[in-house]
Design a protein around this motif. Structure first.
Motif, short mmCIF file in Angstrom:
data_model
loop_
_atom_site.label_atom_id
_atom_site.label_comp_id
_atom_site.label_asym_id
_atom_site.label_seq_id
_atom_site.Cartn_x
_atom_site.Cartn_y
_atom_site.Cartn_z
N GLU A 556 49.97 -28.28 35.41
CA GLU A 556 48.91 -29.23 35.78
C GLU A 556 48.27 -29.86 34.55
N LEU A 557 48.08 -29.04 33.53
CA LEU A 557 47.48 -29.55 32.29
C LEU A 557 48.37 -30.64 31.69
N ALA A 558 49.67 -30.37 31.66
CA ALA A 558 50.61 -31.35 31.12
C ALA A 558 50.58 -32.63 31.96
N ASN A 559 50.58 -32.48 33.27
CA ASN A 559 50.55 -33.66 34.15
C ASN A 559 49.31 -34.50 33.91
N GLU A 560 48.17 -33.79 33.89
CA GLU A 560 46.89 -34.51 33.75
C GLU A 560 46.80 -35.26 32.43
N SER A 561 47.49 -34.77 31.39
CA SER A 561 47.40 -35.42 30.08
C SER A 561 48.05 -36.80 30.10
N GLY A 562 48.99 -36.98 31.01
CA GLY A 562 49.70 -38.26 31.06
C GLY A 562 50.62 -38.48 29.87
N LEU A 563 50.79 -37.48 29.04
CA LEU A 563 51.63 -37.64 27.83
C LEU A 563 53.10 -37.40 28.16
N PRO A 564 53.99 -37.96 27.34
CA PRO A 564 55.40 -37.62 27.51
C PRO A 564 55.56 -36.10 27.41
N THR A 565 56.41 -35.54 28.25
CA THR A 565 56.53 -34.07 28.32
C THR A 565 57.97 -33.60 28.21
N ILE A 566 58.19 -32.68 27.28
CA ILE A 566 59.48 -31.97 27.23
C ILE A 566 59.20 -30.57 27.77
N THR A 567 59.95 -30.18 28.80
CA THR A 567 59.72 -28.86 29.39
C THR A 567 60.82 -27.89 28.98
N LEU A 568 60.40 -26.72 28.53
CA LEU A 568 61.34 -25.66 28.16
C LEU A 568 61.20 -24.55 29.20
N ILE A 569 62.32 -24.08 29.74
CA ILE A 569 62.25 -23.04 30.76
C ILE A 569 62.96 -21.79 30.28
N THR A 570 62.20 -20.69 30.16
CA THR A 570 62.80 -19.40 29.78
C THR A 570 62.92 -18.59 31.07
N SER A 571 64.13 -18.28 31.47
CA SER A 571 64.30 -17.60 32.75
C SER A 571 65.66 -16.93 32.81
N GLY A 572 65.79 -16.06 33.81
CA GLY A 572 67.06 -15.35 33.96
C GLY A 572 68.02 -16.08 34.88
N ARG A 573 67.67 -17.33 35.24
CA ARG A 573 68.54 -18.08 36.17
C ARG A 573 68.02 -19.50 36.30
N SER A 578 62.15 -28.52 41.70
CA SER A 578 62.18 -29.88 42.29
C SER A 578 60.78 -30.46 42.52
N GLU A 579 59.80 -29.60 42.75
CA GLU A 579 58.43 -30.08 42.98
C GLU A 579 57.83 -30.73 41.74
N TYR A 580 58.33 -30.33 40.57
CA TYR A 580 57.65 -30.71 39.32
C TYR A 580 58.44 -31.65 38.42
N ILE A 581 59.75 -31.68 38.60
CA ILE A 581 60.59 -32.31 37.57
C ILE A 581 60.32 -33.80 37.41
N ASP A 582 59.87 -34.47 38.46
CA ASP A 582 59.62 -35.91 38.33
C ASP A 582 58.55 -36.21 37.28
N ASN A 583 57.67 -35.25 37.07
CA ASN A 583 56.61 -35.47 36.07
C ASN A 583 57.04 -35.09 34.65
N TRP A 584 58.22 -34.57 34.53
CA TRP A 584 58.71 -34.16 33.21
C TRP A 584 59.73 -35.18 32.72
N ASP A 585 59.68 -35.47 31.43
CA ASP A 585 60.59 -36.50 30.91
C ASP A 585 61.91 -35.92 30.45
#
Ligand code: BGC
Length: 641
Positions: A556-573, A578-585
């Protein structure tokens, strides 16, 4: 026989001053897997003090191999043993239950380690513990060396101060056989340093459903990739002299959603479930195991799962096929306490079922002695044949002889390629981690321009535990946010970026008050750590049951900033985003890249290393799509290739 008894008597006498004068405290201080179900569970290792204290107290004279065995073949040694001694070779207890005093009474075939403590033992402490168990085994009248087994599944991850290598899912994303072989050599080298020479790896499960908690232990959903990378890792470790253990035989990873085993008070969703598969899948999986047998793998672990309704631990047809038709000359080990879940009415029936099905060694964390007694009685009353026992024991002895344990039981002449915690090993781990990053969206590029002010946020940004995942020091691993800097040898993403900020003229900002002054957001979200069924979930959302608390706030913080966003995901899979990816560049899957992962990620972000990883398994938009087989992004996908 009389000479044997006399030598044994002298040896026992000689060490009684040594070993037995030592503290009565047990070596066994790791908690059991069942006990470590909370990710935050951290216990101080009481006996670390003990092991350090006794670092120089190996008994003198040191017990040695029963000289009667020198120069004999496995068959000949087996012929010298009583049924009681043979049955002891066929069981493996866990270090937290079977201590060295037990070993000094009965010469058990093996001891199993487990992840359960933080801080974990150091390499030297492991050496001392294993040496003392060996002294105890050799002090018995049987005098056969024991072998120590451990899950070094991404580096020797039960040892403080080790390199934590990327998990198999990362290795699959990198999909580089040569590098995987090198990783095998580096892991094998570390295994030798610790002396835990039997490694329960590689895991060659094939990923079929990301809702399974062991997805990250799979290289890929493509069986050919699993085979090739598994072989490369296996061969690299074997080149060091490690006893490898492809697992879990077989059709592991195919258990159907909803069939998970309900046992020990745990109702699992998928784990240990039923693989309901066609003959083609069965054949493809047998073909894969054939390649590991041909490569010389010396042990194979049976799967907790069932195959078309039959528990693998009692599936004689396939277990015997390994020996009778596929040329396997090593030994077969059961999985952790898995006999309890076979179809027999009680442990007695299950032990008999499993041994008669062809299993040679029983990994029974606490019931090892009971299993030994059951084997003895069953042989005496004809429910297990002596021929079956001799087959099992001969195989176990052969593997021990081939591993050099009869010549060098205290493992004094091992010759690891690399030094402990070597720069080379760290480099290999870092290279694997960097090669495993998979861009899945690339609208604004994947690197940070020099001179940028970068706002770094999200619960995975400054957390070494979030880079390492499960099977890291403890069974389930942990996040730093639970209170400890979980992987002290690791570097978090934030620290790694800060370390190179000056060189690349970057300003790293973490104070939300200053977000508006930044050019870009680096949003780091991820999963909590887990192992086996504790990772099973019906809710794969990045903000769902297995998302790190704080993911949503950071998103939410990233979305509210309106700034270009690179998202890094650390996960086991591949989690659901899908709910969020449209807001990520731009979006980069990092999986669990290990202790060197932070630096690897930073090096890709500044363009030092290219993004060459591809999806090791498909990506889904929703859990319904998993059931319907509708892939969003296919295995092999990358946004940049
Ligand atoms: C896992 C194996 C592991 C064993 C020993 C089991 O529950 O399925 O992969 O090797 O425990 O830790």
């Amino acid at each position: 026989m009389r000479l044997r008894k006399f030598i044994a008597f002298v040896l026992v006498l000689a060490i009684s001053v040594g070993i037995f004068a030592c503290s009565k405290a047990q070596d066994s201080f790791v908690t059991s897997q069942a006990q470590t179900s909370a990710t935050t569970a951290v216990t101080t290792s009481e006996s670390q003090a003990e092991t350090t204290l006794e670092a120089t107290s190996t008994p003198t004279p040191i017990p040695t191999i029963n000289p009667e065995y020198i120069g004999l073949s496995a068959e000949e040694i087996c012929d010298l043993l009583t049924i009681e001694e043979k049955a002891a070779q066929m069981v493996q207890g866990a270090i937290y239950n079977l201590n060295r005093f037990d070993m000094a009474e009965v010469c058990y075939g093996s001891v199993l380690s487990t992840n359960g403590n933080w801080p974990a033992n150091t390499c030297e402490q492991w050496n001392n513990i294993i040496r003392r168990y060996q002294a105890a085994a050799l002090s018995t009248s049987t005098g056969i060396p024991f072998v120590y087994g451990n899950d070094s599944v991404h580096g020797v991850n039960t040892t403080t101060g080790c390199v934590i290598f990327p998990h198999n899912i990362n290795v699959g994303a990198a999909n580089n056989e040569e590098l995987t072989y090198e990783m095998g050599v580096a892991v094998g080298s570390d295994v030798l340093h610790t002396q835990m020479i039997w490694n329960f790896a590689p895991c060659i499960a094939v990923s079929n459903d990301p809702r399974w908690g062991r997805t990250y232990e799979c290289f890929s959903s493509d069986i050919e990739i699993v085979t090739n990378l598994g072989l490369a890792l296996n061969n690299g470790m074997m080149s060091e002299g490690v006893i490898t253990c492809p697992k879990h035989f077989f059709c592991d990873g195919y258990a159907a959603y909803g069939t998970g085993e309900d046992s020990g008070g745990v109702d699992r969703i998928i784990d240990r479930g039923d693989a309901i598969v066609s003959d083609d899948v069965i054949q493809a999986n047998l073909d894969m195991y054939q390649q590991f047998i041909d490569a010389g793998a010396q042990t194979i672990m049976i799967s907790h799962t069932a195959l078309n309704g039959v528990k693998m631990h009692e599936y004689a047809e396939y277990i015997m096929m390994l020996k009778d038709e596929m040329g396997f000359t090593g030994f077969i080990v059961s999985d952790w306490d898995s006999l309890e879940n076979c179809s027999g009415a009680d442990l007695e029936e299950n032990v008999i079922l499993a041994v008669n099905a062809g299993i040679d060694m029983l990994m029974e964390s606490s019931n090892y002695e009971e299993c030994r007694q059951i084997i003895i009685e069953a042989v005496n009353d004809g429910r297990i044949s002596m021929e079956r026992i001799d087959d099992a024991v001969t195989r176990i002895l052969r593997v021990k002889i081939d591993a050099g344990l009869f010549e060098d039981p205290y493992l004094e002449n091992l010759n690891p390629t690399y030094e402990w915690y070597s720069t080379e090993s760290q480099d290999i781990a870092r290279e694997m981690a960097a090669s495993s990053l998979v861009p899945i969206k690339d609208d604004i590029g994947l690197t940070i321009e020099e001179g940028s002010r970068v706002f770094v946020c999200g619960p995975a940004s400054d957390d070494t535990g979030a880079l390492c995942g499960g099977w890291t020091y403890t069974w389930e691993g942990s996040l730093d946010s639970n209170g400890l800097n979980w992987c002290p040898t690791g570097t978090s993403i934030l620290t790694a970026l800060e370390n190179i900020a000056e060189e690349y003229n970057l300003t790293i900002v973490t104070d939300p008050e200053e977000i508006s002054t930044c050019d870009l957001v680096l949003l780091c979200v991820g999963e909590i750590t887990y192992a086996e069924w504790t990772g099973d979930t019906e809710d794969l959302s990045i903000t769902g049951s297995h998302g790190i608390p704080g993911n949503l706030e950071a998103i939410e913080l990233a979305n509210e900033s309106g700034l270009p966003t690179i998202t890094l995901i650390t996960s086991g899979r591949n989690v659901i985003i899908s709910e969020y990816i449209d807001n990520w560049d731009s979006v980069i899957m990092c999986y669990w890249p290990g202790s060197e992962g932070g630096e690897a990620i930073a090096s890709c972000l500044v363009g030092e290393h290219e993004y060459t990883g591809t999806l090791p398994m498909p990506f889904y938009e929703s859990v319904e799509d998993i059931d319907n087989g509708i892939e969003w992004l296919p295995q092999g996908y990358s946004a940049v290739n």
